[in-house]
Design a protein around this motif. Structure first.
Motif, PDB file in Angstrom:
ATOM      1  N   GLU A   1       0.815  -1.204   0.000  1.00  0.00           N
ATOM      2  CA  GLU A   1       0.000   0.000   0.000  1.00  0.00           C
ATOM      3  C   GLU A   1       0.858   1.267   0.000  1.00  0.00           C
ATOM      4  O   GLU A   1       2.051   1.240   0.309  1.00  0.00           O
ATOM      5  CB  GLU A   1      -0.917   0.002   1.231  1.00  0.00           C
ATOM      6  N   ALA A   2       0.203   2.380  -0.326  1.00  0.00           N
ATOM      7  CA  ALA A   2       0.878   3.676  -0.311  1.00  0.00           C
ATOM      8  C   ALA A   2       1.316   4.024   1.102  1.00  0.00           C
ATOM      9  O   ALA A   2       0.690   3.627   2.084  1.00  0.00           O
ATOM     10  CB  ALA A   2      -0.073   4.750  -0.839  1.00  0.00           C
ATOM     11  N   GLY A   3       2.427   4.783   1.193  1.00  0.00           N
ATOM     12  CA  GLY A   3       2.868   5.280   2.484  1.00  0.00           C
ATOM     13  C   GLY A   3       3.709   4.328   3.297  1.00  0.00           C
ATOM     14  O   GLY A   3       3.980   4.583   4.472  1.00  0.00           O
ATOM     15  N   CYS A   4       4.158   3.220   2.703  1.00  0.00           N
ATOM     16  CA  CYS A   4       4.946   2.232   3.446  1.00  0.00           C
ATOM     17  C   CYS A   4       6.445   2.509   3.386  1.00  0.00           C
ATOM     18  O   CYS A   4       7.232   1.789   4.005  1.00  0.00           O
ATOM     19  CB  CYS A   4       4.663   0.829   2.917  1.00  0.00           C
ATOM     20  N   GLY A   5       6.860   3.514   2.631  1.00  0.00           N
ATOM     21  CA  GLY A   5       8.269   3.892   2.563  1.00  0.00           C
ATOM     22  C   GLY A   5       9.056   3.229   1.458  1.00  0.00           C
ATOM     23  O   GLY A   5      10.291   3.285   1.449  1.00  0.00           O
ATOM     24  N   ILE A  61       9.434  -8.442  -0.941  1.00  0.00           N
ATOM     25  CA  ILE A  61       8.912  -7.797   0.270  1.00  0.00           C
ATOM     26  C   ILE A  61       7.453  -7.415   0.018  1.00  0.00           C
ATOM     27  O   ILE A  61       7.149  -6.725  -0.961  1.00  0.00           O
ATOM     28  CB  ILE A  61       9.712  -6.537   0.647  1.00  0.00           C
ATOM     29  N   ARG A  62       6.586  -7.839   0.905  1.00  0.00           N
ATOM     30  CA  ARG A  62       5.162  -7.525   0.774  1.00  0.00           C
ATOM     31  C   ARG A  62       4.722  -6.680   1.969  1.00  0.00           C
ATOM     32  O   ARG A  62       4.681  -7.168   3.105  1.00  0.00           O
ATOM     33  CB  ARG A  62       4.339  -8.813   0.702  1.00  0.00           C
ATOM     34  N   PHE A  63       4.448  -5.415   1.695  1.00  0.00           N
ATOM     35  CA  PHE A  63       3.945  -4.512   2.728  1.00  0.00           C
ATOM     36  C   PHE A  63       2.422  -4.637   2.830  1.00  0.00           C
ATOM     37  O   PHE A  63       1.749  -4.928   1.833  1.00  0.00           O
ATOM     38  CB  PHE A  63       4.311  -3.062   2.407  1.00  0.00           C
ATOM     39  N   THR A  64       1.887  -4.406   4.001  1.00  0.00           N
ATOM     40  CA  THR A  64       0.437  -4.366   4.209  1.00  0.00           C
ATOM     41  C   THR A  64       0.042  -2.967   4.661  1.00  0.00           C
ATOM     42  O   THR A  64       0.905  -2.125   4.944  1.00  0.00           O
ATOM     43  CB  THR A  64       0.010  -5.393   5.274  1.00  0.00           C
ATOM     44  N   LYS A  65      -1.241  -2.730   4.751  1.00  0.00           N
ATOM     45  CA  LYS A  65      -1.688  -1.397   5.165  1.00  0.00           C
ATOM     46  C   LYS A  65      -1.254  -1.074   6.592  1.00  0.00           C
ATOM     47  O   LYS A  65      -1.116   0.090   6.962  1.00  0.00           O
ATOM     48  CB  LYS A  65      -3.207  -1.270   5.023  1.00  0.00           C
ATOM     49  N   GLU A  66      -1.000  -2.098   7.407  1.00  0.00           N
ATOM     50  CA  GLU A  66      -0.509  -1.864   8.764  1.00  0.00           C
ATOM     51  C   GLU A  66       0.912  -1.321   8.764  1.00  0.00           C
ATOM     52  O   GLU A  66       1.389  -0.775   9.777  1.00  0.00           O
ATOM     53  CB  GLU A  66      -0.553  -3.153   9.585  1.00  0.00           C
ATOM     54  N   ASP A  67       1.625  -1.459   7.635  1.00  0.00           N
ATOM     55  CA  ASP A  67       3.002  -0.972   7.541  1.00  0.00           C
ATOM     56  C   ASP A  67       3.082   0.486   7.101  1.00  0.00           C
ATOM     57  O   ASP A  67       4.187   1.026   6.949  1.00  0.00           O
ATOM     58  CB  ASP A  67       3.795  -1.834   6.548  1.00  0.00           C
ATOM     59  N   ASP A  69      -1.113   9.140  10.280  1.00  0.00           N
ATOM     60  CA  ASP A  69      -2.309   8.480  10.811  1.00  0.00           C
ATOM     61  C   ASP A  69      -3.481   8.632   9.851  1.00  0.00           C
ATOM     62  O   ASP A  69      -4.309   7.712   9.719  1.00  0.00           O
ATOM     63  CB  ASP A  69      -2.672   9.079  12.175  1.00  0.00           C
ATOM     64  N   LEU A  70      -3.536   9.777   9.169  1.00  0.00           N
ATOM     65  CA  LEU A  70      -4.645  10.004   8.227  1.00  0.00           C
ATOM     66  C   LEU A  70      -4.528   9.069   7.031  1.00  0.00           C
ATOM     67  O   LEU A  70      -5.535   8.538   6.540  1.00  0.00           O
ATOM     68  CB  LEU A  70      -4.649  11.467   7.766  1.00  0.00           C
ATOM     69  N   CYS A  71      -3.290   8.869   6.532  1.00  0.00           N
ATOM     70  CA  CYS A  71      -3.094   7.923   5.438  1.00  0.00           C
ATOM     71  C   CYS A  71      -3.510   6.518   5.877  1.00  0.00           C
ATOM     72  O   CYS A  71      -4.159   5.800   5.111  1.00  0.00           O
ATOM     73  CB  CYS A  71      -1.630   7.948   4.990  1.00  0.00           C
ATOM     74  N   ASN A  94      -7.453   2.026   5.591  1.00  0.00           N
ATOM     75  CA  ASN A  94      -8.428   1.167   6.266  1.00  0.00           C
ATOM     76  C   ASN A  94      -9.833   1.378   5.697  1.00  0.00           C
ATOM     77  O   ASN A  94     -10.621   0.438   5.563  1.00  0.00           O
ATOM     78  CB  ASN A  94      -8.433   1.454   7.765  1.00  0.00           C
ATOM     79  N   ALA A  95     -10.160   2.635   5.332  1.00  0.00           N
ATOM     80  CA  ALA A  95     -11.476   2.942   4.787  1.00  0.00           C
ATOM     81  C   ALA A  95     -11.707   2.263   3.453  1.00  0.00           C
ATOM     82  O   ALA A  95     -12.833   1.875   3.110  1.00  0.00           O
ATOM     83  CB  ALA A  95     -11.658   4.441   4.656  1.00  0.00           C
ATOM     84  N   TYR A  96     -10.614   2.114   2.663  1.00  0.00           N
ATOM     85  CA  TYR A  96     -10.753   1.510   1.332  1.00  0.00           C
ATOM     86  C   TYR A  96     -10.322   0.046   1.297  1.00  0.00           C
ATOM     87  O   TYR A  96     -10.220  -0.539   0.232  1.00  0.00           O
ATOM     88  CB  TYR A  96      -9.927   2.305   0.316  1.00  0.00           C
TER      89      TYR A  96
END
Length: 262
Positions: free
Chosen positions: A82-86, A241-247, A252-254, A259-261
């Protein structure tokens, strides 16, 4: 004698005028060069005093830790999530670090621009100007880690320590002594991914980043990143490497939006 004095005086005056014209011409040349440097944003490297972000590149979660270790130890790294995982920040920052330490000779950054066709013709400007908005996320990180003046120096065609090129320009190349970053890899096709991965030469680290949930390819066209993830697995040269939305570490808004989508 009077005539001889007049000739000597005329010669002296002519030499004086030539010296003055020469100084004036040299000054105009220097002003022109200065103007070009200022317009292009390129500084003389010896004069560069840019601040450079030398802070350590540290993992903020377990997935980033695996990603960092993979970049340091493996030759081919696939990172999806997901976006925002670095993904983009870590890859660009590690590439800058390798260039500064002279572990490599160049950084090559590429990404698909307009879906799979990369039709840049209608955009104004030369190829660099057309591609610049798409490269901006990586560019900002490299400027931060390399410093603005050194970055501009590296981008000069005759220097070529940092190369930015649309994905379509990768065909026929061989990558050596470089860190190569393919960003937004979900938007290349399977055949394009094969073409890219067969460009790899000696002393190269290739980082393929993307998010298969945000594929912009036309319906019915299979993502090259998703295809590659089915073909490759971890071994002595490759890491997946598999990132998840928890990563997500962007904000916090991202995290809330992911989570919303979900």
């Amino acid at each position: 004698m009077g005539r001889q004095k007049a000739v000597i005086k005329a010669r002296r005056e002519a030499r004086r005028l030539l010296r003055r014209d020469s100084r004036s011409h040299k000054q105009r040349e220097e002003e022109s060069v200065t103007s070009l440097v200022q317009m292009s944003g390129v500084e003389s490297i010896g004069m560069a005093r840019d601040s450079r972000d030398n802070s350590p590149i540290e993992a903020r979660n377990a997935a980033q830790e695996r990603y960092l270790k993979a970049i340091e130890r493996k030759k081919l790294i696939f990172a999806t999530g997901e976006a925002g995982c670095g993904k983009t920040f870590i890859s660009a920052a590690k590439a800058a670090e390798a260039l500064i330490h002279k572990d490599i000779e160049r950084i090559i950054v590429t990404r698909p621009v307009l879906q799979a066709d990369e039709d840049l013709g209608f955009l104004p400007g030369d190829i660099g100007e057309k591609f610049a908005p798409y490269f901006r996320p990586v560019y900002d990180i490299l400027v931060r880690r390399l410093g603005a003046s050194f970055m501009q120096y590296c981008l000069r065609p005759e220097i070529g320590k940092v190369e930015i090129a649309p994905f379509a320009y990768m065909r026929g190349r061989t990558f050596e002594n470089a860190v190569v970053i393919l960003d937004e890899a979900q938007n290349v096709t399977a055949s394009q991914m094969k073409m890219f991965l067969t460009r790899l030469g000696e002393n190269v680290t290739v980082i393929v980043n993307g998010d298969i949930t945000q594929c912009d390819l036309p319906a019915g066209v299979f993502s090259g990143l998703e295809d590659a993830l089915r073909r490759f697995s971890d071994d002595e040269m490759v890491s997946v490497i598999r990132f998840t939305k928890e990563d997500c570490v962007r904000s916090d808004l991202c995290q809330r939006a992911l989570n919303a989508y979900a």
